[in-house]
Every structure is written in structure tokens, then in C-alpha cells.
Design a protein around this motif. Structure first.
Motif, short mmCIF file in Angstrom:
data_model
loop_
_atom_site.label_atom_id
_atom_site.label_comp_id
_atom_site.label_asym_id
_atom_site.label_seq_id
_atom_site.Cartn_x
_atom_site.Cartn_y
_atom_site.Cartn_z
N GLY A 65 0.78 -1.23 0.00
CA GLY A 65 0.00 0.00 0.00
C GLY A 65 0.81 1.27 0.00
O GLY A 65 0.25 2.37 0.03
N LYS A 66 2.14 1.15 -0.04
CA LYS A 66 3.00 2.34 0.02
C LYS A 66 3.81 2.48 -1.28
O LYS A 66 4.24 1.49 -1.86
CB LYS A 66 3.98 2.24 1.20
CG LYS A 66 3.31 2.28 2.57
CD LYS A 66 4.34 2.07 3.66
CE LYS A 66 3.74 2.26 5.04
NZ LYS A 66 2.58 1.39 5.28
N THR A 67 4.00 3.72 -1.68
CA THR A 67 4.95 4.00 -2.75
C THR A 67 6.36 3.94 -2.17
O THR A 67 6.65 4.61 -1.19
CB THR A 67 4.68 5.38 -3.37
OG1 THR A 67 3.37 5.38 -3.96
CG2 THR A 67 5.71 5.71 -4.44
N ARG A 68 7.22 3.13 -2.78
CA ARG A 68 8.56 2.87 -2.25
C ARG A 68 9.58 3.71 -3.02
O ARG A 68 9.75 3.55 -4.23
CB ARG A 68 8.89 1.39 -2.38
CG ARG A 68 7.89 0.47 -1.69
CD ARG A 68 7.88 -0.91 -2.31
NE ARG A 68 7.48 -0.86 -3.72
CZ ARG A 68 7.40 -1.93 -4.51
NH1 ARG A 68 7.72 -3.13 -4.03
NH2 ARG A 68 7.01 -1.81 -5.78
N VAL A 69 10.26 4.58 -2.28
CA VAL A 69 11.18 5.54 -2.90
C VAL A 69 12.50 5.50 -2.15
O VAL A 69 12.53 5.29 -0.93
CB VAL A 69 10.59 6.97 -2.85
CG1 VAL A 69 11.54 7.98 -3.47
CG2 VAL A 69 9.23 7.00 -3.55
N VAL A 70 13.59 5.73 -2.86
CA VAL A 70 14.90 5.92 -2.24
C VAL A 70 15.42 7.29 -2.65
O VAL A 70 15.44 7.61 -3.85
CB VAL A 70 15.90 4.82 -2.65
CG1 VAL A 70 17.30 5.16 -2.14
CG2 VAL A 70 15.45 3.47 -2.11
N ARG A 71 15.82 8.10 -1.66
CA ARG A 71 16.48 9.37 -1.99
C ARG A 71 17.99 9.13 -2.02
O ARG A 71 18.59 8.76 -1.02
CB ARG A 71 16.14 10.46 -0.98
CG ARG A 71 16.84 11.79 -1.35
CD ARG A 71 16.32 12.99 -0.60
NE ARG A 71 16.70 13.03 0.80
CZ ARG A 71 16.69 14.13 1.55
NH1 ARG A 71 16.32 15.30 1.03
NH2 ARG A 71 17.03 14.08 2.82
N VAL A 72 18.57 9.34 -3.19
CA VAL A 72 20.02 9.21 -3.35
C VAL A 72 20.67 10.56 -3.06
O VAL A 72 19.99 11.56 -2.81
CB VAL A 72 20.37 8.73 -4.77
CG1 VAL A 72 19.78 7.34 -5.02
CG2 VAL A 72 19.88 9.72 -5.83
N ASN A 73 21.97 10.61 -3.12
CA ASN A 73 22.69 11.87 -2.95
C ASN A 73 22.68 12.65 -4.27
O ASN A 73 22.45 12.08 -5.34
CB ASN A 73 24.12 11.60 -2.49
CG ASN A 73 24.15 11.12 -1.04
OD1 ASN A 73 24.14 11.91 -0.11
ND2 ASN A 73 24.16 9.80 -0.86
N ASP A 74 22.93 13.96 -4.19
CA ASP A 74 22.83 14.78 -5.40
C ASP A 74 24.08 14.62 -6.27
O ASP A 74 25.13 14.16 -5.81
CB ASP A 74 22.58 16.25 -5.03
CG ASP A 74 23.84 16.95 -4.55
OD1 ASP A 74 24.55 17.52 -5.39
OD2 ASP A 74 24.10 16.91 -3.33
N TRP A 75 23.96 15.03 -7.53
CA TRP A 75 24.99 14.77 -8.53
C TRP A 75 26.31 15.48 -8.25
O TRP A 75 27.33 15.16 -8.87
CB TRP A 75 24.50 15.17 -9.92
CG TRP A 75 23.69 14.14 -10.63
CD1 TRP A 75 22.41 14.28 -11.09
CD2 TRP A 75 24.08 12.80 -11.00
NE1 TRP A 75 21.98 13.13 -11.71
CE2 TRP A 75 22.99 12.21 -11.67
CE3 TRP A 75 25.25 12.06 -10.83
CZ2 TRP A 75 23.03 10.91 -12.18
CZ3 TRP A 75 25.29 10.76 -11.32
CH2 TRP A 75 24.19 10.19 -11.98
N THR A 76 26.34 16.46 -7.37
CA THR A 76 27.60 17.14 -7.08
C THR A 76 28.47 16.35 -6.11
O THR A 76 29.60 16.75 -5.83
CB THR A 76 27.35 18.54 -6.50
OG1 THR A 76 26.74 18.43 -5.20
CG2 THR A 76 26.46 19.37 -7.41
#
Length: 319
Positions: A65-76
Motif C-alpha cells: 500500500g506504500k509508494t517505495r522511494v529511495v532518496r540518493v545523494n545529489d549529482w555534485t
């Protein structure tokens, strides 16, 4: 492409990817979306191990029932490509989106899209299924937000990152999300509206960022109501105590939901052969037309996504 740009995201729960206890607890909370964080919530020395912890919990946890997301680090940073490769190769079939922070221009979205496509092809995954969430956290990103929204068919949401944004423009406040002292109006109105316009122009969702005073639920409610009133689809939550408030505020009231469904039923009837093929008609004391239908679709869509059930039905008037 099978990206679902209209997933429920009333509450988007942030969970440190390096904390197994929090990752376990998050599975039982009623948040629409959970994002497992490799960026600010992870110390630099903890990031490599956190990638593997996230893979384990995505593959073995119950995120029903949940949207599964991973926040990665930014491109810099030096971590981004390895974040994406490790997480997507290891758990791509149990992942819905990658969140990219501090997006400053469309090229950064294109780069992530290309990397995801290469991994999907290598691993035999469905190409294009994993979406992208773009987080706007500085003035350059805001200036380029429309191009960012158009950069890839994978893009599902545009997210406001208030803490870094406030720092980037030298805003005179240390309380994230609160109005800065000395300014009599809403200091965030322009920022939120620009993000919202870019999102809506490209059929994306707009998500408000966090409120850091996690024990001040009334303060959270006040800030969340501001975003909801403008038309945002949801807001980040940093604590279980904020989840219920966010789900409530970004859902229509039962009265509004029922009324929207009645408008849709009535308009369908009155524009039909049986209803007289009318362009406008009366629903009680209210005149409804095509514009009414479009407004009702927004409210009914939010209600249906929230799992609401109507408590009234449209009755065809007697001739």
C-alpha cells in the motif's frame, strides 16, 4: 513507459536508510509514501552500508500500500552513481521511484534517466517503470523548474526542499517552514506557486517539504494547510505523529467528496440522451457545467486515492 504519476502521496515519510529500527517501524505506519534516505539522514561514513541495508529492507520488508522511494545523494557528490547502481540493481523490482535532491537543471534529470535505463536493460527489468522525484532546493533549481519537470517521462513529482532553499537565498529564519520575522506576507507563496505551476503544466504531482519541529503538530498542520489550499498533493512527514495530520489535510472532507461525486454523476446524466443532452443543468440550487465537472474530478480523484467511500448517490429526477 508505465510510470504512475498520480500515486497517492498525501504523506511522504522520510526514513534514514542507515537505521534498521526505523526502517522496520515505517512499514507499519499509514503513510502513502515512504522514502528511504541516503542523503541528509545518513552520515557520510554510513552511506555505503546504508545502501545494502535499504536493498535488504526493500526486498524483504512488507511495504504493501506504500509508494517505495529511495532518496540518493545529489549529482555534485561522489556518492550518487553508486547509490543508484547498488539500490536499483539490488532491489529495482521492489522500488517505485528514485528521489534526486538539489536538482538545478534538466541535465541532472536526463543523467539519472540514462543511468536507470542502462541498469534496467542490464538487469532485465522493465525499462522506464522506475519513476523520478525531483527536489528543488535552491534558486537555480526554481528558475529551471519547468525544464526540470519536462526533462524525462519518468518524472512524477516536483518537491519543495525548504531548508536548503532558505539557506540558498539567505532567508532570515532558522525555523524550517515558518515565516521569517519582519515579512508581513507569505514568504513561500511565490516558491510554492512556481513549483505547482510547473507540476500541473506537465501533469505531475507537487509535494511540500518537511516541517522540522516534529513535536509541534499544530504548527505542522498550519504549514500543511497552506500547501493543501494552493493545490499541493502532499507533504513530507518526519515523525509518526505527523502522518495522520498530513493524510487528513491532503484529503477532501467527506462532504466535499460526496458533492464531487454527485456532480460527476449528475453531469454525466444531463449531458446524455436520457438527460436531455444539456450543456449545463441544476443540481439542487447549483448550476453545473463542464467546468464544474473538471473541478469535481480533482476532488473525487483525491478522495478515491485516499480510499474514501461516498455516502450519497445521485437520483435521476422524475419527469
Amino acid at each position: 513507459m508505465t510510470v504512475n504519476r498520480l500515486r497517492p502521496r498525501r504523506s511522504c515519510l522520510a526514513v534514514p536508510g542507515s537505521n534498521p529500527r526505523f526502517l522496520e517501524k515505517a512499514q507499519g505506519l499509514p503513510a502513502d509514501q515512504v522514502f528511504l534516505d541516503l542523503e541528509d539522514a545518513c552520515a557520510p561514513l554510513a552511506k555505503p552500508e546504508a545502501r545494502h541495508t535499504i536493498v535488504k529492507f526493500l526486498n524483504e520488508g512488507d511495504w504493501t500500500g506504500k509508494t517505495r522511494v529511495v532518496r540518493v545523494n545529489d549529482w555534485t557528490t561522489e556518492w550518487t552513481y553508486r547509490d543508484v547502481v547498488t539500490v536499483v540493481e539490488g532491489a529495482g523490482q521492489n522500488l517505485d521511484c528514485i528521489m534526486l535532491p538539489k536538482v538545478q537543471d534538466a541535465r541532472q534529470i536526463v543523467a539519472l534517466d540514462l543511468l536507470l535505463t542502462q541498469i534496467e536493460k542490464t538487469m532485465g527489468f522493465e525499462v522506464g517503470r522506475i519513476g523520478i522525484e525531483a527536489q528543488i532546493e535552491n534558486a537555480q533549481g526554481l528558475n529551471n523548474v519547468n525544464e526540470i519537470a519536462q526533462a524525462s517521462p519518468r518524472v512524477e513529482t516536483i518537491i519543495f526542499g525548504p531548508a536548503d532553499f532558505m539557506a540558498s537565498i539567505n532567508m532570515k529564519s532558522l525555523v524550517v517552514g515558518e515565516q521569517p520575522p519582519g515579512y508581513p506576507a507569505d514568504a513561500y507563496h511565490y516558491i510554492l506557486m512556481k513549483i505547482l505551476m510547473a507540476a500541473r503544466a506537465n501533469n505531475l504531482q507537487a509535494i511540500d517539504g518537511p516541517y522540522l519541529q516534529i513535536r509541534n503538530v499544530e504548527g505542522y498542520r498550519e504549514v500543511a494547510r497552506r500547501a493543501a489550499a494552493l493545490g499541493f498533493d502532499g507533504k513530507w512527514v518526519l515523525h509518526p505523529g505527523q502522518v495522520e495530520a498530513s493524510n487528513e489535510i491532503f484529503s477532501p472532507s467527506q462532504e466535499d467528496y460526496d458533492h464531487a461525486e454527485l456532480i460527476l454523476d449528475a453531469y454525466e446524466y444531463y449531458t446524455s440522451e436520457a438527460g436531455g443532452k444539456k450543456g449545463s443543468a441544476m443540481l439542487g440550487d447549483e448550476m453545473i457545467d463542464e467546468a464544474s465537472r473538471k473541478m469535481a474530478l480533482v476532488v473525487s480523484g483525491k478522495g478515491r486515492a485516499a480510499g474514501m467511500r461516498r455516502t450519497s448517490t445521485f437520483e435521476i429526477p422524475e419527469v
